[in-house]
Design an enzyme around this catalytic site. Structure first.
Site, short mmCIF file in Angstrom:
data_model
loop_
_atom_site.label_atom_id
_atom_site.label_comp_id
_atom_site.label_asym_id
_atom_site.label_seq_id
_atom_site.Cartn_x
_atom_site.Cartn_y
_atom_site.Cartn_z
N MET B 1 0.65 -0.71 0.20
CA MET B 1 -0.12 0.24 0.17
C MET B 1 0.94 1.35 -0.15
SD MET B 1 -3.34 -0.34 2.62
CE MET B 1 -2.56 -0.51 3.72
N CYS B 2 1.68 1.62 0.66
CA CYS B 2 2.64 2.50 1.03
C CYS B 2 1.44 4.11 1.88
CB CYS B 2 2.95 3.35 -0.11
SG CYS B 2 4.92 1.64 -0.12
N GLY B 3 2.16 4.40 2.65
CA GLY B 3 2.15 5.72 2.80
C GLY B 3 2.62 7.31 2.24
N ARG B 32 0.13 1.14 7.17
CA ARG B 32 0.05 1.40 5.26
C ARG B 32 1.05 1.11 4.79
NH1 ARG B 32 -3.91 3.67 2.85
NH2 ARG B 32 -2.64 3.22 1.07
N THR B 149 6.12 6.14 4.23
CA THR B 149 5.89 4.25 5.25
C THR B 149 5.96 3.63 4.19
OG1 THR B 149 5.84 3.31 6.98
CG2 THR B 149 4.23 4.83 5.74
#
Lengths: 243, 298
Positions: B1-3, B32, B149
């Site tokens: 996902m990555c944030g 995430r 993140t």
């Protein structure tokens, strides 16, 4: 799409059961909601400080009312069965995903895929909805007071999508049987989606939906209806580019 | 996902709190992406100093006496401030390129995170909270910053694979998504003379923007170019010396929400990243449109 300000929280109902997510965990809230049994007296719930949390009031299956005072993250009210959930703020992606019955009212805006795969019930978004609103809807009714984003009602199978504002690109792409009513402009129609005649039964149906969604001062005759041309039902080589 | 998060301050009185605000935004999105985290902070410019942020897996060995050796190598005063595995080297702006080469000659294991007049970049494997604590990011001051993140998809979980990616002076980029034509674009950029440190798709996006800006485009125009030249899913948040930009691909399935008040412009992958910002209840909050460039400059 234009922004709307988040609704201010209304005064608390003294009789309601209050869950403050600054104090209680989301799991405690959802477990308490899942513990409800038919005929329970705890019919009014309030959720404070949701602060964009995911999965608020997911999987509720009793006819209670839940007021969420603030904005929520993903999947609020997902799989809802019979409850009335009001979000006094905005909702993140997937609000009311796979709803079965009951209703969800979002006072602010909704993010992507609002009401996705919903089988029943009513989802009202008083602000704008983002892309893919009502994707793969299977019987849910969705009423959006503002605009919706691109690829809305993609592969929609059943139910009604009512939009008082405008729709983005590729509305109703590869649509099966849902009815789409749009009052404003549509940027473009997706594959196999066409404008259709508004017959008396559609005007009547639409008036009922507007009434249920609390929309006043808007006439069904102001809307255009869109739906499936049904040319993609069976594989036809001439349509290969549209699949 | 990555944030991903970004914060561009309009109100100078918030500048001392930039690091703390950005840290909280990033920590709120920890789930995430558990693989690595990073942050780029644009601090106050100094007339006679520019900075290079460097990283070493063996800081005790690599950073010892580096200032003395580097000053001798480039013939100019050098200062070094060490923070855990990272260090910020300061020297005269005219000496930056020379210093960069000298660092790599003196300490071949050191990695350069970024360089410029104002930017400092800290990134490591681990959760945001650990990374923020390790580099004391909460105490940092500045005008704007971006953070990431990471949930790794396209390349290995390493320090160098963490975002932000910086490929030009004071330029850096964080990305949520995955690019499908990054190998082709990388080849074209290599032909132009760009250098790459990783196999990461995001590094290609960062280098693409640097290349566009090197050809005279401004940040907004460079971001427009990503819509036709980069293929795949992306939400990019970018920083330049005095600017901050956001763009999402035309399909826009990666989430994004923005907020603007008289005091700041903020970006988060999710609304919860923004909930602790001052005045958020009265902010203009919106979801950025697909294929639309947003940018602000001081």
């Amino acid at each position: 799409m234009p922004a709307t300000k988040l609704s201010k929280a209304a005064a608390h109902d003294p009789a309601s059961r209050i869950f403050d997510l600054d104090v209680s965990s989301l799991r405690e809230l959802n477990q308490a909601l899942h513990n409800l049994t038919p005929g329970s007296n705890e019919t009014a719930w309030e959720v404070l400080h949701p602060k964009g949390s995911h999965s608020v009031a997911v999987g509720v299956d009793q006819p209670v009312s839940i007021d969420v005072r603030g904005s929520v993250g993903y999947y609020c009210g997902g799989m809802n069965s019979g409850s009335t959930i009001t979000v006094h703020g905005s909702a993140g992606p997937g609000v009311g995903e796979n709803m079965m019955s009951g209703s969800i009212i979002v006072k602010g805006d909704a993010s992507q895929y609002a009401g996705a795969t919903g089988k029943g019930g009513l989802l009202v978004i008083e602000g704008n909805a983002s892309s893919r609103c009502g994707i793969s809807m299977k019987g849910i009714d969705i009423v959006v007071h503002g605009n919706i984003g691109h690829m809305s009602a993609f592969m929609a199978q059943s139910g009604n999508l009512v939009v008082l504002g405008d729709a983005g690109d590729a509305l109703g792409d590869s649509i099966y049987e849902a009815r789409l009513f749009v009052r404003g402009k549509v940027d473009s129609l997706g594959a196999d989606c066409i404008a259709k005649e508004m017959r008396p039964e559609h005007l009547e149906l639409l008036q009922g939906l507007l009434d249920r969604a609390g929309v006043t001062g808007v006439k069904p005759s102001e809307f255009k209806r869109y739906g499936s041309a049904r040319t993609l039902y069976n594989f036809n080589i001439d349509n290969a580019d549209a699949y | 996902m990555c944030g991903i998060v970004g914060l561009f301050l309009k109100d100078k009185s918030l500048e001392p709190k930039l690091g703390a605000m950005l840290s909280e935004m990033l920590i709120s999105l920890s789930d995430r992406g558990p693989d690595s985290a990073g942050i780029a902070i644009y601090g106050a410019p100094s007339k006679n100093e520019a900075k290079i942020t460097i990283q070493s897996a063996k800081p005790a060995r690599d950073f010892r006496d580096l200032d003395i050796e580097l000053a001798k190598a480039i013939g100019a005063p050098v200062s070094i401030a060490v923070k855990s595995t990272h260090a910020v080297v300061r020297t005269a702006p005219a000496k930056i390129d020379e210093a960069r080469e000298a660092i790599q000659a003196l300490r071949p294991d050191i990695r350069i995170m970024g360089a410029g007049d104002v930017v400092e970049i800290y990134k490591e494997v681990g959760l945001p909270e650990a990374v923020v604590d390790r580099f004391d990011v909460r105490k940092m001051t500045g005008t704007h910053g971006i953070g990431h993140t990471r949930m790794a998809t396209e390349s290995a979980v390493t320090t160098m694979g963490a975002h932000p990616f910086s490929t030009g002076a004071d330029q850096c980029l964080v990305h949520n998504g995955s690019l499908s034509n990054h190998n082709n674009v990388r080849r074209e950029l290599i032909r132009e003379g760009m250098k790459f440190e990783t196999e990461n798709d995001t590094e290609v996006a960062a280098a693409y923007l640097s290349s566009q800006m090197a050809h005279g485009k401004n940040l907004g125009e460079a971001l427009e170019g990503t819509l036709s030249d980069l293929d795949g899913f992306f939400t990019f948040v970018v920083g330049t010396k005095n600017g901050f930009g956001v763009v999402r691909d035309p399909i826009a399935c990666k989430p994004a929400v923005m907020a603007e008040t008289d005091q700041y412009v903020a970006f988060g992958s999710e609304y919860r990243a923004l909930t602790k910002l001052p005045g958020i209840d009265n902010a203009r909050v919106w979801e950025p449109e697909p294929a639309t460039v947003y940018f602000w400059e001081h």
